[in-house]
Design a protein around this motif. Structure first.
Motif, PDB file in Angstrom:
ATOM      1  N   ARG A  28      -7.977 -15.402   2.680  1.00 29.08           N
ATOM      2  CA  ARG A  28      -7.085 -14.442   2.044  1.00 29.08           C
ATOM      3  C   ARG A  28      -6.833 -14.706   0.523  1.00 29.08           C
ATOM      4  O   ARG A  28      -6.898 -14.004  -0.058  1.00 29.08           O
ATOM      5  CB  ARG A  28      -5.644 -14.350   2.713  1.00 29.08           C
ATOM      6  CG  ARG A  28      -4.975 -13.396   2.029  1.00 29.08           C
ATOM      7  CD  ARG A  28      -3.427 -13.434   2.762  1.00 29.08           C
ATOM      8  NE  ARG A  28      -2.770 -12.101   2.271  1.00 29.08           N
ATOM      9  CZ  ARG A  28      -1.403 -12.176   2.125  1.00 29.08           C
ATOM     10  NH1 ARG A  28      -0.798 -13.273   2.977  1.00 29.08           N
ATOM     11  NH2 ARG A  28      -0.526 -11.332   1.589  1.00 29.08           N
ATOM     12  N   GLN A  29      -6.677 -16.089   0.196  1.00 26.54           N
ATOM     13  CA  GLN A  29      -6.527 -16.496  -1.265  1.00 26.54           C
ATOM     14  C   GLN A  29      -7.606 -16.282  -1.858  1.00 26.54           C
ATOM     15  O   GLN A  29      -7.690 -15.997  -3.089  1.00 26.54           O
ATOM     16  CB  GLN A  29      -5.752 -18.046  -1.223  1.00 26.54           C
ATOM     17  CG  GLN A  29      -4.562 -17.970  -0.792  1.00 26.54           C
ATOM     18  CD  GLN A  29      -3.551 -16.941  -1.360  1.00 26.54           C
ATOM     19  OE1 GLN A  29      -3.494 -16.865  -2.625  1.00 26.54           O
ATOM     20  NE2 GLN A  29      -2.619 -16.347  -0.647  1.00 26.54           N
ATOM     21  N   ARG A  32      -8.994 -12.858  -3.046  1.00 32.61           N
ATOM     22  CA  ARG A  32      -8.129 -11.809  -4.259  1.00 32.61           C
ATOM     23  C   ARG A  32      -9.068 -11.853  -5.241  1.00 32.61           C
ATOM     24  O   ARG A  32      -9.878 -12.631  -5.741  1.00 32.61           O
ATOM     25  CB  ARG A  32      -6.926 -12.717  -4.785  1.00 32.61           C
ATOM     26  CG  ARG A  32      -6.043 -12.870  -3.457  1.00 32.61           C
ATOM     27  CD  ARG A  32      -4.957 -13.729  -3.835  1.00 32.61           C
ATOM     28  NE  ARG A  32      -4.146 -13.283  -4.966  1.00 32.61           N
ATOM     29  CZ  ARG A  32      -3.201 -14.122  -5.535  1.00 32.61           C
ATOM     30  NH1 ARG A  32      -2.724 -15.216  -5.030  1.00 32.61           N
ATOM     31  NH2 ARG A  32      -2.685 -13.730  -6.576  1.00 32.61           N
ATOM     32  N   SER A  33      -8.985 -10.752  -6.125  1.00 31.85           N
ATOM     33  CA  SER A  33      -9.613 -10.448  -7.453  1.00 31.85           C
ATOM     34  C   SER A  33      -9.582 -11.633  -8.361  1.00 31.85           C
ATOM     35  O   SER A  33     -10.462 -11.913  -9.284  1.00 31.85           O
ATOM     36  CB  SER A  33      -9.300  -9.240  -7.963  1.00 31.85           C
ATOM     37  OG  SER A  33      -7.973  -9.252  -8.528  1.00 31.85           O
ATOM     38  N   PRO A  35      -8.680 -15.660  -8.211  1.00 26.71           N
ATOM     39  CA  PRO A  35      -8.165 -16.590  -7.257  1.00 26.71           C
ATOM     40  C   PRO A  35      -7.103 -17.306  -8.041  1.00 26.71           C
ATOM     41  O   PRO A  35      -7.477 -17.757  -9.159  1.00 26.71           O
ATOM     42  CB  PRO A  35      -9.450 -17.362  -6.776  1.00 26.71           C
ATOM     43  CG  PRO A  35     -10.382 -16.692  -7.799  1.00 26.71           C
ATOM     44  CD  PRO A  35      -9.900 -15.548  -8.368  1.00 26.71           C
ATOM     45  N   ASP A 122       1.202 -12.626  -8.968  1.00 24.01           N
ATOM     46  CA  ASP A 122       0.532 -12.429  -8.064  1.00 24.01           C
ATOM     47  C   ASP A 122       0.683 -11.032  -7.566  1.00 24.01           C
ATOM     48  O   ASP A 122       0.235 -10.766  -6.145  1.00 24.01           O
ATOM     49  CB  ASP A 122       0.606 -13.727  -6.945  1.00 24.01           C
ATOM     50  CG  ASP A 122       2.249 -13.811  -6.605  1.00 24.01           C
ATOM     51  OD1 ASP A 122       2.375 -14.636  -5.703  1.00 24.01           O
ATOM     52  OD2 ASP A 122       2.846 -13.193  -7.112  1.00 24.01           O
ATOM     53  N   GLN A 124       3.567 -10.166  -5.616  1.00 20.27           N
ATOM     54  CA  GLN A 124       4.154 -10.389  -4.184  1.00 20.27           C
ATOM     55  C   GLN A 124       5.331  -9.510  -4.303  1.00 20.27           C
ATOM     56  O   GLN A 124       5.991  -9.214  -5.383  1.00 20.27           O
ATOM     57  CB  GLN A 124       4.751 -11.851  -4.059  1.00 20.27           C
ATOM     58  CG  GLN A 124       3.508 -12.752  -3.904  1.00 20.27           C
ATOM     59  CD  GLN A 124       2.955 -12.600  -2.631  1.00 20.27           C
ATOM     60  OE1 GLN A 124       3.743 -12.142  -1.793  1.00 20.27           O
ATOM     61  NE2 GLN A 124       1.772 -13.065  -2.255  1.00 20.27           N
TER      62      GLN A 124
END
Length: 127
Positions: A28-29, A32-33, A35, A122, A124
């Motif tokens: 998942r990490q 990401r576009s 990292p 990030d 979140q």
């Protein structure tokens, strides 16, 4: 096969749960576009592995008859994707079920909508 009720019998199951949760969070990490830093990725993968191990151990204890290994693997992967935040929610749920007061600083507002915190890079969400 050894008795799954003993700790040595559970070690292969718990090790695979930890590994699946950690690998799922790692994937998942890295998907990401942008990292995150290596240290953050390692910390999140380790925490997700611990969460997956915990959920798998709880499922083996509380579900009767014993759940199928495929179900436990699926639960470990879903927990790994969700990350370590599931342990906070699980802890709060268990404290409420046991009638314990819990940590009031981590209680979530009931009717507040989730919003993205612009201060976090990030993206979140904040509860």
């Amino acid at each position: 096969m050894s008795d799954p009720a003993t700790l040595p019998g559970l070690l292969p199951l718990l090790a695979s749960a930890f590994g699946s949760g950690a690998v799922t969070q790692l994937a998942r990490q890295l998907a990401r576009s942008t990292p995150p830093r290596v240290r953050v990725v390692i910390a999140l993968a380790t925490a997700a592995g611990i969460a997956a191990l915990t959920v798998t151990a709880l499922l083996t204890v509380f579900m009767r008859p014993a759940p199928a290994p495929a179900l436990l693997l699926a639960a470990a992967c879903v927990t790994g994707w969700s990350g370590p935040g599931i342990l906070t929610r699980l802890g709060t749920l268990l404290e409420r079920k046991l009638g314990l007061p819990g940590d009031l600083t981590r209680e979530w507002p009931r009717n507040e909508t989730r919003r993205t915190d612009p201060g976090r890079a990030d993206g979140q969400t904040e509860a």
